[in-house]
Motif scaffolding. Sequence first.
Motif, PDB file in Angstrom:
ATOM      1  N   GLY A 128      65.732 -33.356  19.956  1.00  0.00           N
ATOM      2  CA  GLY A 128      65.955 -31.966  19.581  1.00  0.00           C
ATOM      3  C   GLY A 128      65.487 -30.988  20.648  1.00  0.00           C
ATOM      4  N   ALA A 129      66.085 -29.811  20.602  1.00  0.00           N
ATOM      5  CA  ALA A 129      65.725 -28.742  21.540  1.00  0.00           C
ATOM      6  C   ALA A 129      65.897 -27.393  20.854  1.00  0.00           C
ATOM      7  N   PRO A 130      64.994 -27.040  19.936  1.00  0.00           N
ATOM      8  CA  PRO A 130      65.098 -25.739  19.262  1.00  0.00           C
ATOM      9  C   PRO A 130      65.118 -24.601  20.280  1.00  0.00           C
ATOM     10  N   PRO A 131      65.993 -23.611  20.083  1.00  0.00           N
ATOM     11  CA  PRO A 131      66.204 -22.590  21.118  1.00  0.00           C
ATOM     12  C   PRO A 131      65.237 -21.425  21.076  1.00  0.00           C
ATOM     13  N   VAL A 132      64.167 -21.523  20.295  1.00  0.00           N
ATOM     14  CA  VAL A 132      63.294 -20.370  20.112  1.00  0.00           C
ATOM     15  C   VAL A 132      62.700 -19.903  21.431  1.00  0.00           C
ATOM     16  N   VAL A 133      62.060 -20.828  22.155  1.00  0.00           N
ATOM     17  CA  VAL A 133      61.392 -20.454  23.402  1.00  0.00           C
ATOM     18  C   VAL A 133      62.409 -19.949  24.422  1.00  0.00           C
ATOM     19  N   ARG A 134      63.544 -20.637  24.528  1.00  0.00           N
ATOM     20  CA  ARG A 134      64.553 -20.224  25.500  1.00  0.00           C
ATOM     21  C   ARG A 134      65.137 -18.864  25.137  1.00  0.00           C
ATOM     22  N   ALA A 135      65.393 -18.628  23.850  1.00  0.00           N
ATOM     23  CA  ALA A 135      65.947 -17.339  23.426  1.00  0.00           C
ATOM     24  C   ALA A 135      64.967 -16.198  23.700  1.00  0.00           C
ATOM     25  N   LEU A 136      63.686 -16.418  23.391  1.00  0.00           N
ATOM     26  CA  LEU A 136      62.689 -15.373  23.621  1.00  0.00           C
ATOM     27  C   LEU A 136      62.481 -15.111  25.106  1.00  0.00           C
ATOM     28  N   ALA A 137      62.739 -16.134  25.922  1.00  0.00           N
ATOM     29  CA  ALA A 137      62.561 -15.956  27.360  1.00  0.00           C
ATOM     30  C   ALA A 137      63.770 -15.307  28.021  1.00  0.00           C
ATOM     31  N   THR A 138      64.900 -15.247  27.306  1.00  0.00           N
ATOM     32  CA  THR A 138      66.125 -14.718  27.925  1.00  0.00           C
ATOM     33  C   THR A 138      66.609 -13.450  27.223  1.00  0.00           C
ATOM     34  N   TRP A 139      67.178 -13.566  26.037  1.00  0.00           N
ATOM     35  CA  TRP A 139      67.855 -12.424  25.441  1.00  0.00           C
ATOM     36  C   TRP A 139      67.190 -11.854  24.189  1.00  0.00           C
ATOM     37  N   ALA A 140      66.418 -12.661  23.450  1.00  0.00           N
ATOM     38  CA  ALA A 140      65.900 -12.219  22.146  1.00  0.00           C
ATOM     39  C   ALA A 140      64.596 -11.436  22.299  1.00  0.00           C
ATOM     40  N   ASP A 141      64.479 -10.339  21.533  1.00  0.00           N
ATOM     41  CA  ASP A 141      63.240  -9.553  21.510  1.00  0.00           C
ATOM     42  C   ASP A 141      62.238 -10.093  20.501  1.00  0.00           C
ATOM     43  N   SER A 142      62.717 -10.880  19.553  1.00  0.00           N
ATOM     44  CA  SER A 142      61.829 -11.418  18.522  1.00  0.00           C
ATOM     45  C   SER A 142      62.508 -12.594  17.840  1.00  0.00           C
ATOM     46  N   VAL A 143      61.722 -13.309  17.008  1.00  0.00           N
ATOM     47  CA  VAL A 143      62.255 -14.427  16.232  1.00  0.00           C
ATOM     48  C   VAL A 143      61.893 -14.196  14.768  1.00  0.00           C
ATOM     49  N   THR A 175      57.380 -27.168   8.895  1.00  0.00           N
ATOM     50  CA  THR A 175      56.797 -28.045   9.917  1.00  0.00           C
ATOM     51  C   THR A 175      57.180 -27.648  11.343  1.00  0.00           C
ATOM     52  N   PRO A 176      58.456 -27.321  11.676  1.00  0.00           N
ATOM     53  CA  PRO A 176      58.715 -26.919  13.061  1.00  0.00           C
ATOM     54  C   PRO A 176      58.075 -25.582  13.416  1.00  0.00           C
ATOM     55  N   VAL A 177      57.852 -24.705  12.403  1.00  0.00           N
ATOM     56  CA  VAL A 177      57.248 -23.402  12.665  1.00  0.00           C
ATOM     57  C   VAL A 177      55.789 -23.557  13.080  1.00  0.00           C
ATOM     58  N   LEU A 178      55.122 -24.636  12.646  1.00  0.00           N
ATOM     59  CA  LEU A 178      53.718 -24.838  12.982  1.00  0.00           C
ATOM     60  C   LEU A 178      53.502 -24.910  14.488  1.00  0.00           C
ATOM     61  N   SER A 179      54.505 -25.392  15.213  1.00  0.00           N
ATOM     62  CA  SER A 179      54.391 -25.415  16.679  1.00  0.00           C
ATOM     63  C   SER A 179      55.203 -24.309  17.326  1.00  0.00           C
ATOM     64  N   LEU A 180      56.348 -23.949  16.744  1.00  0.00           N
ATOM     65  CA  LEU A 180      57.194 -22.911  17.343  1.00  0.00           C
ATOM     66  C   LEU A 180      56.538 -21.535  17.274  1.00  0.00           C
ATOM     67  N   SER A 181      55.776 -21.293  16.215  1.00  0.00           N
ATOM     68  CA  SER A 181      55.101 -19.995  16.110  1.00  0.00           C
ATOM     69  C   SER A 181      54.066 -19.830  17.221  1.00  0.00           C
ATOM     70  N   THR A 228      54.840 -16.136  24.299  1.00  0.00           N
ATOM     71  CA  THR A 228      55.788 -15.304  25.046  1.00  0.00           C
ATOM     72  C   THR A 228      55.485 -13.819  24.910  1.00  0.00           C
ATOM     73  N   GLY A 229      54.604 -13.455  23.944  1.00  0.00           N
ATOM     74  CA  GLY A 229      54.289 -12.058  23.718  1.00  0.00           C
ATOM     75  C   GLY A 229      55.305 -11.330  22.867  1.00  0.00           C
ATOM     76  N   LYS A 230      56.283 -12.046  22.313  1.00  0.00           N
ATOM     77  CA  LYS A 230      57.316 -11.420  21.473  1.00  0.00           C
ATOM     78  C   LYS A 230      56.905 -11.454  19.997  1.00  0.00           C
ATOM     79  N   ASP A 231      57.526 -10.596  19.210  1.00  0.00           N
ATOM     80  CA  ASP A 231      57.229 -10.531  17.783  1.00  0.00           C
ATOM     81  C   ASP A 231      57.820 -11.729  17.040  1.00  0.00           C
ATOM     82  N   ALA A 232      57.097 -12.155  15.977  1.00  0.00           N
ATOM     83  CA  ALA A 232      57.577 -13.241  15.132  1.00  0.00           C
ATOM     84  C   ALA A 232      57.401 -12.832  13.678  1.00  0.00           C
TER      85      ALA A 232
END
Length: 806
Positions: A641-656, A666-672, A678-682
Amino acid sequence: VLALVLLPLAQSYEYFEDLMPNGRNVMRNGVAWTAVGHNTPVESPTDLTKNLFGLAWKANGYIWTRDLCNADSDADGQSNGMELGDPFCKWVSGQVPFRTTAISHPGFADSKSTAPVPAAGATAPPPVLVQTTTTTTLPAGTCRASDVKDTSGWKFECMVEMVAGVSLHWRMLDGDGGKVDLALAKGSTAGWLSLGFPKTPGVMLDSHAVVSKSSGEIVLVDLNNLVGAFPTLATSGMRVPFAGAEAATINGKRLIIMKKVQFPDLRKVSVIYGLSDSPWETQHGGTSASRGGTTLDLVSGSSSADDAENEGTDILVYIAVAGMLLIVLLGAWLTQCASKRPPAFWTTQVYGSVTPLGMLGFLGVLVCCALAVAAPFNSVAAADTAYSITLGLGLATALVASVPIWFAFLKAGLHNVFGISREIAWRVHAVFGALFLVLGTTHGIAALTTIGIDIIGAEPHLLAGLIGMVLVLLGVLPALAHSIAPQAVRYDMFKLLHYLACAGYALGFLHVLGQLVHLVSGRLALLMAVNGIALLAWVAQRVATMLSTKKGQITRVDMLNDTSSVHVALTVRCPGFDFAPGQWARLSVPAVGVVGHPFTLVPGEDPDSVCFIVKGEGSFTTSLMHSTVKDSRVRLEGPYGAPPVVRALATWADSVIFVIGGVGITPVLSLSQAARATGKDAFLFWSLRSAKLFRHCTPRLSAVLDATRTHVQLTGDAESPQVWVGDGVEDPGLVPSKDRRSPAVWMSQAVGQLEEAGKSSALVFFCGPPGLAKAARDGIARAAKEHPHVSLRLHEEAFRFIPSYR
C-alpha cells in the motif's frame, strides 16, 4: 420425358463406375453389367433394387476401401477385389487396376473370375494413372511452359510458381468436358504436400484438400477447423470432382497429380496449398508448415496470389494491443499528473471509486476488444461467421487476460504506475476479471459449438483452454458469492480457491501457445508475449514476496471486549520489518491458520515492534481471540500500500480530513503523525461503537490531533464518557461527543473552517464500512456546493479484501 428421367440415373451410376476398379468392365456370364450395384444390367427407373455388392457398396459410403475389397459380398469364394481386378487391394480412383481382364461380378455368386489367384507373398506393381490420349494445346505464349511430367512420362503444358520451390502445373484434356490434369510440385521429397480447393478463395478453413503424406499415402481431408484433427473424405465427397490422385517423386521433386479435375469455370480456379518437411501427423499446422493460395485463369495462364499463408489480417490485433498500451501509458501519465494537482472533473469520483477518466479508459479497452473480435472477419483463415466469431472472441479474451494479472500485483504493479490505491486496483482487477470471464466463457461455448467436444478433447492445447476456463470460474465463484451473500464466503476460502484461477490462467496461456504452434500468426505471438510477460512477472513477484517474508513473535495480546464489539490488539516483535505510515501487511499465525490476513500496520513502542488492531469477526480473528497465541510465531508479508496523505500534503493539499469508522482508525494512528510532521492541518471524524477501542487509541491520537478539529462519536455504548475516558490517562485530550452529527454536516463545517482560513484544497481520507463511505461522498458533494472555493479529493480505504465492483 422418359429421357429426362433416365439422364440423371445414367449419370449417377456412370459416376460410381469410376470410383471402383474396372467399374466399366464388369461382366456377368458374358453380359456387360454397367449398373454394377443393381440387380439389372442397366439401371432401371422401375427396378432400383440392389444386389449384394450394391448393398455393401452403399453401406460403405460408395468408397472403395481395403475392407470392402477383401470382403466376399456374394459368398462365392472370391473377394470383391479378386473379381474386380484388384486382388492386392491397392487401387485408388484414377489408377489403372492391377488386372483389366477376366472381370466378374462381385454381387452374384454365379459369376466368378477365371484369372489366377496371385501367388502367396506376391506384391502389387507400382500404380499407373489412367492415361488420356489427347490434350488441347494452348496457343503459344499464353502460359509459362511446364517442365514436369507424370509417372507415365506425359508432360504437363502450363505452370505457375506459387512461391519459391512450389509450383502448380496443368494440362487441358480434349473432348472430356473441359477437365484438366493438375500437379502440385515442391522442390524437396521430404515431408508432406497438399493441394486444396477452398469454399472461399484464399481461405484455408472449409477447404477440401488432397494430401500426400511423407509415406506417399494419399488422403482426402476436410479442413473444417483450425486445429488439425481433419476428417477424411471420399472421392465423391470432394468439392471439386476428379477421377483420381497419386503421389510421385520425379527428378527430386515431390508431386501430387490429380486426374480429370472438373472446374465450373476454367477462367477462375481457386486453389490452396500446404507443405512441410516434417511428417503430416506431427506438423500439418505447425511452425514449419507453409501455406498459400492463388486464383488461376487456366486458359490464359494468369494468376493472382490469395495470401493464404498468413491466416488473417493481423493489423486490427496490432492496433488493439497498441491501443491497450496507449491507454495504460496515457492513463498513468494523467493520473500521476492529477495526483499532484487539485481535483478536476476527470478525477472526481462520480460513483464509488469510478472517475470519468477511469470510465473513459474502460471504454477504450472495450473498443480494443471489439477490434480483436473483428480481426478474423478480415482473415483468410475464417470461412464463415461462426468461426470468425469464435476466433475473434478468443483473440479478445487473450487481449484482456493480462489486465487482471497486472492489477493483482501487491507491490510494483499497474496500480503504482497509475498512482491508485491497492483497493481500487482490486476493483479494477475484478472488473476486468469479469470481462475476461464473459469473453472467455463465450469463446468456449462458441468453440464447443463450432469445433465440437471430440476435437477439443483430442487436442491437448484446446483441452487446456477448456479446463483453464473452468478453473478460472471455480476460482472466482467465491468472490461472486460474496458480493451476493458476504457471510457465505470467508476470506480463507476465497484466498485458497482463488489460486485455481491462477492455475486456469496458466492453462489458458498454454492454450494460446498451442494455437501459436498450430497456426503460425504474428497476432498470436504478440498476445502470447503480452500474457507471458504478465504471468512471469506475477510469478517472479510472488516468489520474491515469499522470500522477503519476515518471521516474528507475538509478545502481547490485549483483548478489547465490551458490550458493543470485540477487538484484539497484537504486538509483534519483528526486527528489520520497516514500513511507511498507513501501509498494511499480511499476517499469518500458523497456530491459527496457514492463510495470511491483511491488517494495517501500527508502529510499536520500539523500532523492532509492530502492532495490529483486529476486529473480532470472521473465523481467523475469532480463532485469535479463543486461542493462546502469545509467544506464537508469525509471518509478516509486506508491507503493501501507498496511502497518498503524505504525498498530497507535500504537493497540492493544504490539509487532510480523516473520516473514519470503527477499527478503520488504525491507518490514522500513523498517518496523523506524518500529517503533523508536514505542518498542515488535520481534521478527524470518527464514529465507533467500542469504548475500549477508543480508550486504546486515544493516547496516540491526542498527541498529534487538535481537539477542536476532531469529532468522535460513540454509537454503541451507553456509559457516560466521563466514567471511562480518563481511566489511567492524565490528559485524554479527545473526548467522545454527545452531539451525534451527520458526517456530511460535519465535513461541510470542517471545509468551511478551511475556507475561512484561506485554504483552497484538502484530501479526504476515508476508512470504514460502506454505509459511512456513502456519507463521506455525500459530504464532499455538500461541501462542494456550500464552499466551492475549496477543492476536495476522496481517497477510500474500505478494507474489502474480496474485490468489489464499486
